[in-house]
Motif scaffolding. Structure first.
Motif, short mmCIF file in Angstrom:
data_model
loop_
_atom_site.label_atom_id
_atom_site.label_comp_id
_atom_site.label_asym_id
_atom_site.label_seq_id
_atom_site.Cartn_x
_atom_site.Cartn_y
_atom_site.Cartn_z
N LYS A 43 -1.90 10.50 1.28
CA LYS A 43 -2.00 9.05 1.40
C LYS A 43 -2.29 8.63 2.83
N SER A 46 -0.64 2.66 1.58
CA SER A 46 -0.16 2.32 0.23
C SER A 46 0.73 1.10 0.26
N THR A 55 -3.02 2.87 -3.46
CA THR A 55 -3.13 3.82 -2.37
C THR A 55 -4.58 4.07 -1.98
N ARG A 57 -6.49 7.26 -0.19
CA ARG A 57 -6.20 8.66 0.13
C ARG A 57 -7.33 9.26 0.97
#
Length: 418
Positions: A43, A46, A55, A57
Motif C-alpha cells: 500500500k 489508503s 487503496t 498500491r
C-alpha cells in the motif's frame, strides 16, 4: 517527466472506472466490498469509507474490488477459545478481540462454546467466574480484531455467493462495461472540443504558410465552384484539388456575403505511388451536443469493431505475441502522443479503455469474461460449479496471464533498445 505523469493518469483512469463499475453494482446488490484497490503490491495510500478501504498500491498492473465471500470468510472460533467481546448499549457484540485484549478496558472475556458469524450471528460461551452459559447477539457490522487489525464480519447475506446469478453477473460485467462508457464520454468530449467534421464546401482551419494561406483563402470561405464546376460538398472540393497537383485552379468563393474568385495552385505531394494536390486546409467542423453524442457512439463502435477483429486475428494466429504491447510499450506510446497535445492523449485513453474492456470480456480464467463464462455454465446446469475447482481454474489462468505479461513486457523492452 510529463510522460510519466500522463501515463499514471491514463492508467489510473482506466483502472478506476473499471473497478468503479464492479464496486457500484456490487454495493447495489448488498455485497460487502472490503477493498477498492488501484494497483497491486504494498500500500502507498489508503482510507476507509462506508465499509470499504480505498487503496493505491505500488505496482501499476491493474486493480481489484475485494468482495466478501470471494475468499474464506469465517474465522474459526473453536470451543474453548477465549475471546474478548466489546458490547454496545443494546448488548450487541461490536468487536470480537482475538488477541491483545488488555488494550480494551471494557472487554468481556468469554470462553467460546459455540459461534456462528454468518447466519445466526451469535456467540455462546462462559464468562470468567460465571457458571451459566451466555449467548450474545452479534451486530451485523461487528468487527473482529487480530494482530492490531480490524476486519468487518460478513454475514452470509452480505457475501458475493448469496446473491442471485443476475446480481453476481451484473457486478462482474459492470467493470468492462464502464470502460466502454468511459471511452464514449471521452469521444463525446473530443467532439465537443474540436467539433465534428461536416461534408460542406466550406474551408475549415487554414494551415500556416500553406498554398491556401498564400493565395488568400480564409477559414469559413464557402466554395461554390472550382474551374466552373459546382461544389456541393467537401468531398467535391477534395476530389478536384487532388486531381490538380501543381496546376492553377480558379475557386469561386463567398466570404461575408461577398463573392470573389481566387486563383491557387495546389501543392504536389506524393501519396504512395500517386501524386495528388494539397491546399493545406482542414475540413469544416460544427460544434453541437447532439453531433458530439453521435460521434461518441460512432467512434466507440468503430474502435470496438477494430480491436475485436484484432483480438480474433490474434487468437487465430494472424498476429503473434511479439505484436502485443504491455505497460512498457504503452508508456513509450504515451511519450509519443504527449507531444501532439491533449486531444491525442484523450483519444489514446479512449482507445485503451475499449481495449481493456474487450480484453477483460474474453472467456479466459481470471478475467471477468472467464467468470461470466462460469456463470453461464451455472445457468445451464442449474447449480454453481464447486468453488474450489473454479478457484483453481482462475488461479492457473492468473498465473498464465502473469507469464504472458512478462513475455510481452520483455518484448517491449527489447523493442525499446533495438
Amino acid at each position: 517527466m510529463n510522460t510519466a505523469i500522463v501515463f499514471i493518469l491514463i492508467f489510473g483512469a482506466l483502472v478506476f472506472f473499471h473497478e468503479l463499475g464492479h464496486l457500484y453494482f456490487a454495493k447495489r446488490a448488498g455485497i460487502l466490498c472490503r477493498e477498492f484497490a488501484i494497483g497491486f503490491g504494498p500500500k502507498l495510500f489508503s482510507f476507509e469509507k462506508n465499509e470499504t478501504v480505498y487503496t493505491v498500491r505500488l505496482l501499476p498492473l491493474g486493480g481489484y474490488v475485494r468482495m466478501a465471500g470471494e475468499d474464506p470468510e469465517t474465522i474459526e472460533l473453536k470451543p474453548g477459545t477465549k475471546v474478548g467481546l466489546v458490547l454496545n448499549e443494546k448488548e450487541e457484540v461490536t468487536k470480537i478481540v482475538l488477541d491483545n485484549r488488555e488494550k480494551y478496558p471494557n472487554v468481556r472475556v468469554v470462553e467460546v462454546e459455540q459461534a456462528d458469524l454468518e447466519h445466526k450471528l451469535i456467540i455462546s460461551g462462559y464468562e470468567e467466574y460465571e457458571e451459566d452459559l451466555q449467548t450474545f447477539r452479534i451486530h451485523e457490522k461487528a468487527r473482529y480484531v487480530s494482530a492490531g487489525e480490524e476486519t468487518q464480519i460478513a454475514p452470509y447475506n452480505r457475501q458475493f455467493g448469496s446473491k442471485t446469478l443476475g446480481q453476481r453477473a451484473l457486478a462482474i460485467f459492470a467493470g468492462p462495461a464502464m470502460n466502454f462508457v468511459l471511452a464514449f464520454v471521452i469521444f463525446v468530449m473530443i467532439g465537443f472540443i474540436q467539433g465534428i467534421p461536416v461534408d460542406k464546401p466550406i474551408i475549415g482551419k487554414v494551415v500556416s504558410d500553406s498554398v491556401a494561406q498564400k493565395a488568400g483563402l480564409h477559414e469559413d470561405d464557402k466554395i461554390s465552384s472550382i474551374n466552373n464546376k459546382p461544389t456541393n460538398s467537401w468531398q467535391d472540393v477534395v476530389n478536384i484539388v487532388r486531381e490538380n497537383p501543381g496546376k492553377e485552379i480558379k475557386m469561386d468563393v463567398t466570404r461575408d456575403s461577398k463573392k470573389m474568385t481566387i486563383q491557387v495552385t495546389p501543392a504536389a505531394e506524393k501519396e504512395g505511388n500517386v501524386t495528388v494536390g494539397r491546399l493545406g486546409v482542414q475540413s469544416p467542423v460544427e460544434k453541437s451536443l447532439f453531433g458530439s453524442i453521435k460521434a461518441g457512439f460512432d467512434e466507440t463502435y468503430r474502435w470496438t469493431k477494430l480491436i475485436f477483429v484484432s483480438l480474433v486475428q490474434l487468437v487465430t494466429g494472424h498476429f503473434s505475441i511479439n505484436d502485443l504491447s504491455g505497460p512498457v510499450g504503452i508508456y513509450n506510446l504515451t511519450g509519443q502522443v504527449v507531444e501532439y497535445g491533449t486531444i491525442r492523449v484523450l483519444s489514446l485513453t479512449a482507445v485503451l479503455s475499449i481495449n481493456l474492456g474487450l480484453f477483460n470480456l474474453l472467456p479466459v480464467p481470471a478475467l471477468d469474461g472467464g467468470r461470466l463464462f462460469f456463470f453461464l455454465i451455472e445457468a445451464l446446469r442449474g447449480k454453481p460449479i464447486d468453488r474450489q475447482k473454479e478457484g483453481m481454474v482462475h488461479f492457473i489462468g492468473f498465473a498464465l496471464l502473469m507469464l504472458l505479461m512478462l513475455v510481452v513486457t520483455w518484448n517491449d523492452i527489447r523493442k525499446f533498445f533495438l
